[in-house]
Design an enzyme around this catalytic site. Structure first.
Site, PDB file in Angstrom:
ATOM      1  CB  SER A   1      16.011  55.328  42.003  1.00  0.00           C
ATOM      2  OG  SER A   1      17.043  55.959  41.775  1.00  0.00           O
TER       3      SER A   1
ATOM      4  CG  ASP B   1      17.273  54.153  38.752  1.00  0.00           C
ATOM      5  OD1 ASP B   1      15.846  54.165  38.714  1.00  0.00           O
ATOM      6  OD2 ASP B   1      17.817  55.145  39.225  1.00  0.00           O
TER       7      ASP B   1
END
Length: 340
Positions: free
Chosen positions: A82, A194
């Protein structure tokens, strides 16, 4: 011929006959050949850094890297999840920490946020992809100056996916696509979201890049008893809670864990980027003695192992002949000695 002369001749003949009947001749034991052991150079310790997710808190990663390099510790391999993949991509491309700090301060939030309603998320993510590719000069993942992996989650089956080839910006976009906030990224026949869902701090990915010593940086949100503000904060904390157990197990496999004090920073609060960076510096400095001690111990152990391997081996033992043993010459080989 006198009796004494005859006795002398008979004695000489007997000795000659006895020598001939004694079997093998007495031979001197040859010296053992020299044994040459090649000296192998000590393999250097490969240091890896695992940068975790945390949205705008990711600016703290820059502060950590800055202090590591200031103390002579330069990670050889980089893994990011991320927000950690964004910083990791820039760092792995060869950008120095001062350039990264300048870009962090100058970053216009709107340049990486492309809102699109009525889709799989509020933010498309193409702007982030283009921004990252521009910063790394469109260098693909396999041509980074440091080996780099971006971690994402495959939406179809929840599998952890490691991107180490291809479009760098696209891999970072996939790694950073917070569910419900960003649209899932389509790569091939799969959708990706993510990486924090399955690997909040990618310690294992750094190991897979060959790291012997992994420094993990954890900026994930910890439940504090207070509901986070805003959609991104809520989703970010929800992801952190979902991946908490798996994340703790993976963090336990790191050699050092650095935790900048950014828990009360908003996930979307770009106004505190300088404060986050400073917290990264402070957290890295706090554990620097521990990092140096552990690295020194690992290097010492590796050097000792190499020295032991290079130590000359005992020459092989040659057993004395039977006649030599009968005449008290030569020592028998000790038990367990090497044969020639």
């Amino acid at each position: 011929m006198s009796a004494s002369r005859l006795s002398c001749l008979l004695l000489t003949a007997c000795v000659t006959l006895l020598s001939a009947c004694g079997g093998e001749a007495v031979k001197p034991t040859p010296p053992a050949p020299a044994v040459v052991t090649p000296i192998k150079p000590v393999r250097p310790v490969v240091v890896g850094i695992a940068l975790g997710g945390g949205a705008a808190k990711g600016f703290a990663h820059i502060g950590v890297i800055k202090m590591l390099e200031a103390n002579g510790i330069k990670p050889d391999v980089v893994a990011g999840t991320s927000a950690g993949s964004v910083v990791g991509a820039l760092y792995a491309s060869g950008m120095d920490v001062f350039q990264m700090q300048e870009k962090a301060v100058a970053l216009d939030e709107s340049s990486i946020r492309d809102v699109r309603l009525f889709s799989g998320g509020l933010v498309q993510g193409r702007a982030l992809q283009d921004y990252v590719n521009a910063q790394v000069d469109n260098r693909p993942l396999q041509k980074m100056k440091k080996p780099f992996i971006a971690v994402a989650t495959r939406l179809e089956d929840g599998e952890r996916t490691l991107f180490n080839k291809g479009d760098t910006g696209q891999a970072v976009r996939a790694s950073s696509s917070v569910p419900g906030v960003f649209e899932p990224v389509v790569i091939g026949k799969y959708h990706y979201v993510d990486g924090g869902v399955v690997s909040p701090v990618p310690v294992d990915a750094a190991r897979q890049l060959g790291a012997d010593f992994v420094i993990a940086v954890d900026i994930s949100t910890k439940a504090s008893g207070v509901a986070p503000g805003g959609l991104l904060g809520t989703v970010n904390q929800s992801i952190a809670i979902m991946g908490q157990r798996a994340g703790q197990q993976e963090l336990a496999r790191a050699d050092i864990v650095i935790r900048p004090k950014v828990n009360d920073f908003g996930a979307a609060d770009f106004s505190r980027r300088s404060a986050a960076l400073l917290e990264g510096e402070k957290a890295a400095l706090a554990v620097m003695p521990q990092i140096k001690a552990k690295l020194e111990q690992l290097r010492h152990e590796r050097a000792a192992a190499a020295a032991a391997a290079a130590k000359p081996k005992a020459p092989p033992c040659v057993e004395p002949s039977r006649m030599a043993r009968l005449m008290g010459r030569g020592e028998p080989c000790p038990p367990g000695s090497a044969a020639p």
